[in-house]
Write a protein that holds these residues in place. Structure first.
Motif, PDB file in Angstrom:
ATOM      1  N   PHE A 123      58.607  77.274  62.820  1.00  0.00           N
ATOM      2  CA  PHE A 123      57.452  77.425  62.065  1.00  0.00           C
ATOM      3  C   PHE A 123      57.029  78.326  61.773  1.00  0.00           C
ATOM      4  O   PHE A 123      56.414  79.091  60.705  1.00  0.00           O
ATOM      5  CB  PHE A 123      56.396  76.567  63.454  1.00  0.00           C
ATOM      6  CG  PHE A 123      55.318  76.115  62.283  1.00  0.00           C
ATOM      7  CD1 PHE A 123      54.268  75.753  61.234  1.00  0.00           C
ATOM      8  CD2 PHE A 123      53.970  77.947  62.645  1.00  0.00           C
ATOM      9  CE1 PHE A 123      53.277  75.934  60.707  1.00  0.00           C
ATOM     10  CE2 PHE A 123      52.383  77.339  61.710  1.00  0.00           C
ATOM     11  CZ  PHE A 123      53.228  76.558  61.051  1.00  0.00           C
ATOM     12  N   VAL A 124      57.265  79.353  63.009  1.00  0.00           N
ATOM     13  CA  VAL A 124      56.704  80.985  62.179  1.00  0.00           C
ATOM     14  C   VAL A 124      58.154  81.866  61.563  1.00  0.00           C
ATOM     15  O   VAL A 124      57.393  82.079  60.128  1.00  0.00           O
ATOM     16  CB  VAL A 124      56.933  81.836  64.105  1.00  0.00           C
ATOM     17  CG1 VAL A 124      57.292  82.899  63.368  1.00  0.00           C
ATOM     18  CG2 VAL A 124      56.172  81.717  64.764  1.00  0.00           C
ATOM     19  N   VAL A 125      58.856  81.082  61.961  1.00  0.00           N
ATOM     20  CA  VAL A 125      60.382  81.631  60.497  1.00  0.00           C
ATOM     21  C   VAL A 125      60.127  81.201  58.831  1.00  0.00           C
ATOM     22  O   VAL A 125      59.442  81.495  58.299  1.00  0.00           O
ATOM     23  CB  VAL A 125      61.754  80.788  60.933  1.00  0.00           C
ATOM     24  CG1 VAL A 125      62.331  81.722  59.849  1.00  0.00           C
ATOM     25  CG2 VAL A 125      61.914  81.859  62.375  1.00  0.00           C
ATOM     26  N   LEU A 126      59.186  79.503  59.061  1.00  0.00           N
ATOM     27  CA  LEU A 126      59.380  79.001  57.431  1.00  0.00           C
ATOM     28  C   LEU A 126      58.232  79.483  57.147  1.00  0.00           C
ATOM     29  O   LEU A 126      57.805  79.964  56.156  1.00  0.00           O
ATOM     30  CB  LEU A 126      59.453  77.433  57.917  1.00  0.00           C
ATOM     31  CG  LEU A 126      60.376  77.213  58.246  1.00  0.00           C
ATOM     32  CD1 LEU A 126      60.879  75.522  58.728  1.00  0.00           C
ATOM     33  CD2 LEU A 126      60.822  77.258  57.422  1.00  0.00           C
ATOM     34  N   LEU A 127      57.012  79.782  57.731  1.00  0.00           N
ATOM     35  CA  LEU A 127      55.835  80.570  57.820  1.00  0.00           C
ATOM     36  C   LEU A 127      55.952  81.747  56.974  1.00  0.00           C
ATOM     37  O   LEU A 127      55.066  82.613  56.193  1.00  0.00           O
ATOM     38  CB  LEU A 127      54.596  80.264  58.756  1.00  0.00           C
ATOM     39  CG  LEU A 127      53.254  80.717  58.122  1.00  0.00           C
ATOM     40  CD1 LEU A 127      52.697  80.131  57.188  1.00  0.00           C
ATOM     41  CD2 LEU A 127      52.325  80.886  59.464  1.00  0.00           C
ATOM     42  N   ALA A 128      57.156  82.315  58.313  1.00  0.00           N
ATOM     43  CA  ALA A 128      57.274  84.107  57.323  1.00  0.00           C
ATOM     44  C   ALA A 128      57.791  84.114  55.782  1.00  0.00           C
ATOM     45  O   ALA A 128      56.945  84.987  55.478  1.00  0.00           O
ATOM     46  CB  ALA A 128      57.902  85.047  58.356  1.00  0.00           C
TER      47      ALA A 128
END
Length: 655
Positions: free
Chosen positions: A176-181
């Motif tokens: 989720f953090v990677v996709l959000l970034a």
């Protein structure tokens, strides 16, 4: 977008979410395969040999207990008397079928116990009862260590249960953090995760409904399905991005992206499923189930991606902000660089592949269960403590089949003496046993060693028994099964990879309508496997259950980016002057992003405590990085050489 269409999209997302939650809730009720029965081969010679042993003597695995004084210098006669009373109590426990005393030192006492197992092979409850009652009755001046393969397997299953509860949330959060970034919209990031989570929930619920227990391999299902499903979502998002940058509205961009990705998605589903299905040839039930459930989970993830992600993008896609000029310039520079050095890249890759391929055939397999646990795990420490005093913590048995005449006790004693003298045997572990049919079972304590070393030991013991006059001889026991399953695992791994490669080639040849392109597409995907396994072989590092699976699993994963590249190249070959550069401009960014996402997903396995989880994740990351190099540099270089030297043939194949 009208209110009716908006409600339709919301209902679609809500439906998938509710079904997934219900399936996941049911799947959480799955019990753990405490005895790791699914990690023992079925239908093999060692399985049939163990069945003969169980027929004559029943199921009774062995465990070892060691009572050590807390203050050796102050041991009194009263302490020794209490210790003797304790030993008598343990010998007479209902779950103990027999006990054998081993001398270790002054004031110490070791017991090798045979445990009553249930007819279906379960023994965890009996081992737990023996452990609890032995600890409760132990004199206060002593401390107790317990070991044996059954104890180690129970410890692994407990560690697995806690690890599953920790790894998947870390993995989801990290993705989720990677996709959000990357995309900066929380709703879109959650939408990409929804499809693979639905696939995981479905297979977990189905496995629970079928009565399958959680085993060490099933813990890898979540990371595998989640990363593959997220990669599919990233490819869809990138197709949506390109159409939005060209000026299309959100609704039209969703529809045209899905239309253009239809063929690549069908091919990637086919190749990924083929990769996982290759594991069904493995002799271990746990690995076969992983292949089946991973195939189903990946197929569901792709279907839900096509079903739900367009709705997510219609609801939240307008908030996305894209900037792809830099990525296009980078892809053009990369294309020019690989074209100028095509011959060098292909030549270096061929030489490296040939050198490392020789190492692949030297690689072995070792599935020592104690190595799965963390170095400071209590069971591992206790096993080391007992092993230092007894010389070993595991046993193996020789099943001597009935002959025309019953063997004399003197002949059996002479055989025990010869086998005990072998290197790797720490001594006799139990009294010889006779069955009603006339078969004899002798048990030996063995030192720690690799699967190859133990297999040689077991073969030598069988040869000695045959030389002593027994025609029917089988080495049996859990230790024997693990060592010989290692050989079966290696054979199954190589067979699975060959079958997977053939299936991938067939799917690509059919989908691309070109057997030449399918053959070229295999090269950048097989090379990472050759590098990884060849490096292990040349470094004399044995494969484990986890790393033996990586070949067929990763073949199905890394080929996806190659398919997207070949489909884009084929589409542009007939109409553009520089089809390789144009295709690379289209797929370079999605390939890089999917590799980043997949690596981030498998990086979560590094938080695991079991070596199988960590090894699988690190091996997957290594292959993904190598595959990225192959797709962005090697494949364009190969296509460049083919265009230069065989243009007429390629054009004929693509016409």
């Amino acid at each position: 977008m009208g209110m009716t269409a908006r409600k339709h999209d919301l209902l679609r997302i809500a439906f998938v979410t509710l079904v997934s939650l219900a399936s996941l809730g049911y799947g959480l009720l799955r019990p753990v395969d405490v005895e790791n029965l699914a990690m023992k081969s079925t239908g093999t010679l060692v399985d049939r040999e163990e069945a003969l042993r169980d027929r004559d003597f029943g199921k009774d695995p062995s465990i070892g207990l060691l009572a050590l004084p807390r203050a050796p210098e102050f041991v009194s006669e009263i302490d020794l008397e209490e210790l003797g009373t304790w030993a008598d109590l343990v010998r007479n426990l209902p779950d103990v079928s027999a006990a054998h005393t081993k001398e270790t030192g002054p004031g110490e006492l070791a017991l090798v116990l045979r445990v009553h197992a249930e007819a279906n092979g379960h023994y965890a409850d009996a081992v737990k009862r023996i452990s609890n009652e032995a600890r409760a009755a132990l004199p206060a001046t002593y401390r107790l260590s317990i070991t044996g393969t059954p104890v180690i397997e129970i410890a692994i299953s407990r560690a697995l249960a806690s690890e599953r509860a920790r790894i998947l949330p870390i993995l989801v959060t990290l993705l989720f953090v990677v996709l959000l970034a990357i995309y900066r919209v929380p709703g879109v990031a959650l939408g990409v995760l929804l499809a693979p989570l639905a696939g995981i929930a479905l297979v977990e619920g189905l496995a629970a409904a079928l009565g399958y227990r959680i085993d060490p391999v099933s813990g890898l299902l979540g990371p595998a399905i989640l990363t593959v499903g997220v990669a599919a979502g990233v490819h869809y998002l990138e197709g949506f991005r390109r159409r939005r940058e060209s000026g299309q509205a959100v609704h039209e961009a969703c529809r045209s992206a899905g239309r253009d990705l239809r063929l690549p998605f069908v091919l990637t589903v086919g190749t990924t499923v083929a990769g996982f299905l290759g594991l069904t040839l493995n002799p271990l039930p746990a690995v076969r189930r992983f292949g089946l459930f991973a195939s189903l989970g990946v197929a569901v993830a792709y279907l839900v991606t096509v079903f739900v992600l367009p709705s997510v993008l219609r609801l939240a896609g307008g908030a996305l902000r894209f900037g792809g000029a830099g990525g296009r310039r980078g892809a053009l520079l990369l294309s020019r660089w690989s074209a100028r050095r095509a011959g060098i890249l292909v030549g270096i890759s061929c030489v490296a592949g040939l050198v490392l391929a020789s190492g692949w055939w030297r690689v072995g397999v070792d599935n020592d269960p104690l190595e799965v646990l963390p170095p400071r795990h209590e069971v591992r420490l206790q096993s080391g403590r007992i092993g230092r005093r007894l010389g070993g913590t595991e046993v193996f048995e020789l099943w001597l089949g009935p002959g025309v005449t019953a063997p004399s006790p003197w002949a059996v004693a002479a055989l025990i003496q010869k086998v005990t003298a072998l290197e790797g045997v720490a001594g006799s572990a139990d009294e010889p046993r006779w069955s009603e049919s006339g078969a004899v079972l002798v048990t030996f304590l063995i030192e720690r060693g690799s699967a190859v070393q133990r297999e040689r030991l077991f073969q030598r013991a069988e040869e000695i028994a045959r030389g002593a006059g027994w025609n029917k001889v089988n080495a049996t026991g859990i230790a024997v099964r693990m060592a010989r399953d290692s050989s079966a695992l290696l054979f199954g791994q190589r067979r699975s990879i060959v079958v997977t490669i053939l299936c991938l080639w067939a799917v690509m040849a059919f989908g691309l309508s070109s057997w030449k392109l399918a053959t070229l597409g295999l090269v950048p995907n097989v090379l990472p496997l050759v590098v990884l396994h060849g490096s292990l072989g040349l470094a004399h590092v044995p494969m484990t259950v986890a790393t033996s699976m990586i070949g067929t699993v990763m073949l199905g994963l890394v080929v996806d980016d190659t398919i997207h590249m070949l489909v884009a190249y084929r589409r542009r070959r007939a109409s553009e002057v520089r089809p390789i550069a144009s295709a690379l401009c289209e797929v370079a960014r999605p390939i890089v992003l999917t590799t980043v996402v997949l690596c981030a997903g498998f990086l979560a396995t590094s938080f695991g405590t079991l070596s199988t989880t960590v090894e699988f994740g690190l091996s997957a990351i290594a292959i993904l990085v190598l595959a990225l190099f192959s797709d962005l540099l090697l494949l364009p270089a190969i296509l460049t050489l083919v265009e230069r030297r065989q243009k007429p043939l390629v054009r004929a194949a693509l016409s």
